[in-house]
Every structure is written in C-alpha cells, then in structure tokens.
Design a protein around this motif. Structure first.
Motif, mmCIF file in Angstrom:
data_model
loop_
_atom_site.group_PDB
_atom_site.id
_atom_site.type_symbol
_atom_site.label_atom_id
_atom_site.label_comp_id
_atom_site.label_asym_id
_atom_site.label_seq_id
_atom_site.Cartn_x
_atom_site.Cartn_y
_atom_site.Cartn_z
ATOM 1 N N THR A 151 -43.050 74.117 15.025
ATOM 2 C CA THR A 151 -43.185 73.380 16.273
ATOM 3 C C THR A 151 -43.003 74.357 17.431
ATOM 4 O O THR A 151 -41.993 75.058 17.485
ATOM 5 C CB THR A 151 -42.131 72.257 16.395
ATOM 6 N N ARG B 127 -42.488 74.631 21.353
ATOM 7 C CA ARG B 127 -42.059 73.795 22.464
ATOM 8 C C ARG B 127 -42.650 74.336 23.757
ATOM 9 O O ARG B 127 -42.491 75.502 24.094
ATOM 10 C CB ARG B 127 -40.544 73.780 22.541
ATOM 11 N N HIS B 128 -43.355 73.458 24.463
ATOM 12 C CA HIS B 128 -43.929 73.794 25.760
ATOM 13 C C HIS B 128 -43.207 72.953 26.811
ATOM 14 O O HIS B 128 -42.480 72.019 26.488
ATOM 15 C CB HIS B 128 -45.432 73.505 25.770
ATOM 16 N N HIS C 268 -44.856 69.363 26.477
ATOM 17 C CA HIS C 268 -45.159 68.781 25.165
ATOM 18 C C HIS C 268 -44.761 69.741 24.040
ATOM 19 O O HIS C 268 -44.477 70.906 24.280
ATOM 20 C CB HIS C 268 -46.651 68.446 25.061
ATOM 21 N N ASP C 269 -44.707 69.198 22.846
ATOM 22 C CA ASP C 269 -44.470 69.988 21.640
ATOM 23 C C ASP C 269 -45.786 70.095 20.881
ATOM 24 O O ASP C 269 -46.554 69.138 20.814
ATOM 25 C CB ASP C 269 -43.441 69.329 20.716
ATOM 26 N N GLN D 8 -47.222 70.859 17.184
ATOM 27 C CA GLN D 8 -46.848 70.989 15.780
ATOM 28 C C GLN D 8 -47.976 71.614 14.975
ATOM 29 O O GLN D 8 -49.150 71.328 15.214
ATOM 30 C CB GLN D 8 -46.490 69.632 15.193
#
Length: 118
Positions: free
Chosen positions: A86, A88-89, A92-93, A95
């Motif tokens: 995953t 992480r931004h 949003h994430d 996947q």
C-alpha cells in the motif's frame, strides 16, 4: 542510439540466468525490473522453464529496483490475487495486488503437515 526499450529487449529484460540448481531448486538472476508490459513475456518464459522445480530463489542482489514486473513475478507465489503493498498518498491510498492470472504453473506454499501430527 537505440531506445531504452530496445536495449532492455536485447538484454532479455535483465533476466540473466534462469536455471535449475542441484536439488531441483529454481534460480532466477534478475538485474532490473522492467514494466510487466515490456518484460512480462520474458518473465513468463523464465517461470515456465522453472515450473517443475520444488523451490525458487530470486537473486535480486544486483537489482536496482524497478516496476510492476516484480508484482507479476510475485503472482507466481500466490494462488489467488493477494495484497502486497500500500502506497500512502496525501489524498488516497494506492494498493498493489498480485495478478489473478499468470501463464504456466504457480508456486503456492506447500503444506508441510506441521502441527498435524506429521
């Protein structure tokens, strides 16, 4: 001057050495990870060559990293799509999962019978 894509293609997408070691151990020396779109057919050919081995070694010691080809190769190790990462931004994430389909045989973990009286 040849394009980077052409260079990767003529270098077999940095798959240096798929071979079968003593004890029926599959070995892949992968020096770089191209995109699955570019190197996927080479990766599939290597995995099909090693399809009847009892174990696999991916030698990534000289691999400088790369792209989604690693996820494609990991797909051979799971018998169904599996979450592996995953990112992480801020908003949003993202996947990453292994592929649902791979050409040839998969290498799912084998049950050793441990804890079952064997």
């Amino acid at each position: 001057m040849r394009s980077l894509r052409a260079q990767r293609r003529t270098s077999n997408h940095k798959f240096r050495k798929p071979e079968i070691l003593v004890g029926n151990i599959g070995y892949v020396d992968l020096r770089e990870s191209a995109t699955a779109a570019d190197g996927g057919s080479t990766a599939a050919a290597a995995m099909q060559f090693l399809g009847n081995t009892d174990a696999l070694i991916f030698d990534l010691r000289e691999n400088g990293g790369g792209r989604d080809l690693v996820c494609f190769l990991m797909s051979y190790l799971f018998d169904e799509p599996t979450h592996v990462h995953t990112a992480r931004h801020c908003d949003h994430d993202e996947q990453t999962r292994t592929c649902g389909y791979v050409p040839g045989r998969r290498f799912p973990p084998r049950c050793t019978g441990h804890g079952q009286g064997e």
